[in-house]
Enzyme design. Structure first.
Site, PDB file in Angstrom:
ATOM      1  N   MET A 293     -10.624  11.367   9.183  1.00  0.00           N
ATOM      2  CA  MET A 293      -9.578  11.536   8.170  1.00  0.00           C
ATOM      3  C   MET A 293      -8.193  11.218   8.725  1.00  0.00           C
ATOM      4  O   MET A 293      -7.385  10.577   8.043  1.00  0.00           O
ATOM      5  CB  MET A 293      -9.601  12.970   7.627  1.00  0.00           C
TER       6      MET A 293
ATOM      7  N   TYR B  88     -17.506  11.214  15.140  1.00  0.00           N
ATOM      8  CA  TYR B  88     -18.594  11.757  14.316  1.00  0.00           C
ATOM      9  C   TYR B  88     -19.841  10.870  14.320  1.00  0.00           C
ATOM     10  O   TYR B  88     -19.746   9.653  14.161  1.00  0.00           O
ATOM     11  CB  TYR B  88     -18.124  11.891  12.868  1.00  0.00           C
TER      12      TYR B  88
ATOM     13  N   LYS C 137       4.057  -3.456  -9.029  1.00  0.00           N
ATOM     14  CA  LYS C 137       3.230  -2.298  -9.406  1.00  0.00           C
ATOM     15  C   LYS C 137       2.655  -1.655  -8.139  1.00  0.00           C
ATOM     16  O   LYS C 137       2.657  -2.267  -7.060  1.00  0.00           O
ATOM     17  CB  LYS C 137       2.105  -2.760 -10.334  1.00  0.00           C
TER      18      LYS C 137
ATOM     19  N   ARG D 117     -10.649  -7.828 -20.233  1.00  0.00           N
ATOM     20  CA  ARG D 117     -10.081  -6.589 -19.703  1.00  0.00           C
ATOM     21  C   ARG D 117      -9.003  -6.143 -20.667  1.00  0.00           C
ATOM     22  O   ARG D 117      -9.267  -5.999 -21.853  1.00  0.00           O
ATOM     23  CB  ARG D 117      -9.543  -6.884 -18.290  1.00  0.00           C
TER      24      ARG D 117
END
Ligand SMILES: *Cc1c(COP(=O)(O)O)cnc(C)c1O
Length: 411
Positions: A352, A304, A43, A174
């Site tokens: 990013m 940053y 998956k 779940r």
């Protein structure tokens, strides 16, 4: 003149060692023995490694089933020509169960409503006169007597039939049918099987991996469920519970099949236990390249928010990977990188598309490989190191590796 292909190196590289995948599958297959089948769980694009390539390698190494979350993932495996039994266990309200019938995909069913939706899909397929994929020769014979593929695909009259595995909640809280719904689920499934609409190929549940005692309690619940199902007239071919953790640590939970995910990728499901200690080889190596180098004076701020300043005169290496590529921002100022055989640390905030490593006085050049993680046996930081830096688990580190990476397969 253009450079020859083998010289061109992407600056975002996810290298997948299919030999490691095969090694890990063989190791687990040997551990569980001939009476227990191995399902390769692919998956989420094979935990970020590439579902189709991993699936092929796993089958070569002895896996006889494939497991995915949803039907789209299962259909993609069929489209790639993989014809072993495939189970998909997570479905939205509009799931294309008709596709599952046509492509011979085992549907993990968690409620009576889903069971009825599957039955309606069988009617649709029959009404349309659609042809069902023909199984390949030898398909599903599995491991020489281990769990096979669960029997018939066409009704007595050759009509399409759904393949269903009943998914039970034995305590995880779940997905899976609640205990209160089991009897209704079993009797409806038996009825539909009797009517030739579907075949119940299996019965399964999923562990919480909380501790051994809780896992054993869930195993007892599943054993009770199997007895109830048999009493209702269902004889599932495969009964399964264990993912990697229980496969390795709770032998009685292996039953007729284990669902092998993280261990196949060579990573440990246990805190504080390494891949090597489990005899597993990490398959994924994530690399960037140094794309710029600059020498800066002491007290130079980086990235940053100025969360990092150089202690002395230093060399800053820029790497073209960022959180858009799945590199966790929490690794800022913490996570390790490997350049020319030495460990350095991400310095300043991960942005990013890029981050910086302060390499101090190390001789680093544009074009140098920057390995974020790989197999520590080869000297690289591990996915576990990154998980620790980012306050998460190795599963999340590998599955979030993004689409801008070029994936290359090494055998
Ligand atoms: C993801 C998943 C697995 C594989 O788990 P690992 O811990 O990666 O081995 C097995 N079963 C189910 C139902 C899953 O969702």
């Amino acid at each position: 003149m253009t450079e020859p292909e083998e010289v061109r190196q992407p600056f975002r590289l996810a290298a997948v060692d299919l030999g490691a995948i095969r090694h890990n599958v063989r190791a687990v297959d040997a551990l569980v023995g001939p009476d227990t089948a191995v399902m390769a769980v692919v998956k989420a694009n094979g935990y970020g490694h590439g579902a189709v390539e991993v699936a092929r390698a796993a089958i070569e190494a002895g896996a006889t089933w494939l497991g995915v979350a949803d039907l789209d993932e299962a259909v993609a495996l069929r489209d790639a020509g993989l014809d072993v039994p495939v189970l998909a266990w997570l479905h939205g309200q509009d799931a294309r169960f008709d596709e599952a019938v046509i492509r011979r995909i085992d549907v993990g069913v968690s409620s009576v409503a889903q069971l009825d939706a599957v039955a309606r899909a069988v009617e649709t397929v029959r009404g349309a006169g659609a042809a069902v994929d023909v199984p390949a020769a030898g398909d599903g014979d599995g491991d020489g007597g281990a769990a096979g593929d669960g029997g018939a695909d066409g009704g007595a009259d050759g009509e399409p039939v759904a393949r269903v595995q009943l998914k039970l909640d034995t305590g995880l809280g779940r997905n899976g049918a609640a205990r209160s719904e089991w009897i209704a689920l079993f009797s409806r499934a038996a009825e539909l099987q009797q009517a030739g609409v579907l075949t119940v190929t299996g019965l399964f549940s999923h562990l919480s991996n909380t501790n051994e005692e809780e896992d054993r309690a869930q195993l007892r619940q599943l054993t009770a469920a199997v007895a109830e199902a048999r009493a209702a007239g269902i004889e599932p071919t495969v009964i399964h519970l264990a993912s990697t953790a229980a496969t390795l640590r709770l032998p009685e939970a292996r039953l007729s099949m284990v669902r092998l995910g993280i261990g196949m990728y060579g990573l440990s499901p246990f805190d504080g236990v390494t891949s090597a200690e489990l005899g597993l080889r990490p398959a994924l190596r994530v690399e960037g390249r140094v794309i710029s180098v600059k020498r800066v004076p002491a007290d130079s701020a980086v990235s940053y928010g100025y969360t990092y300043r150089t202690a002395g005169e230093s060399t800053l290496a820029l790497v073209g990977l960022g959180y858009a590529d799945g590199i966790p921002r929490l690794g800022s100022n913490r996570a390790p990188v490997w350049i020319r055989g030495e460990r350095h640390r991400v310095s300043g905030r991960i942005a990013m598309d890029q981050f910086v490593a302060d390499v101090h006085d190390a001789p680093v050049e544009v074009g140098d490989r920057v390995v974020l993680f790989g197999d520590p046996a080869e000297g690289y930081p591990s996915a576990d190191d990154w998980a620790e830096s980012a306050e998460t688990i190795n599963y999340e580190i590998v599955t979030r590796i993004g689409p801008r990476f070029e994936r290359r397969y090494e055998s």
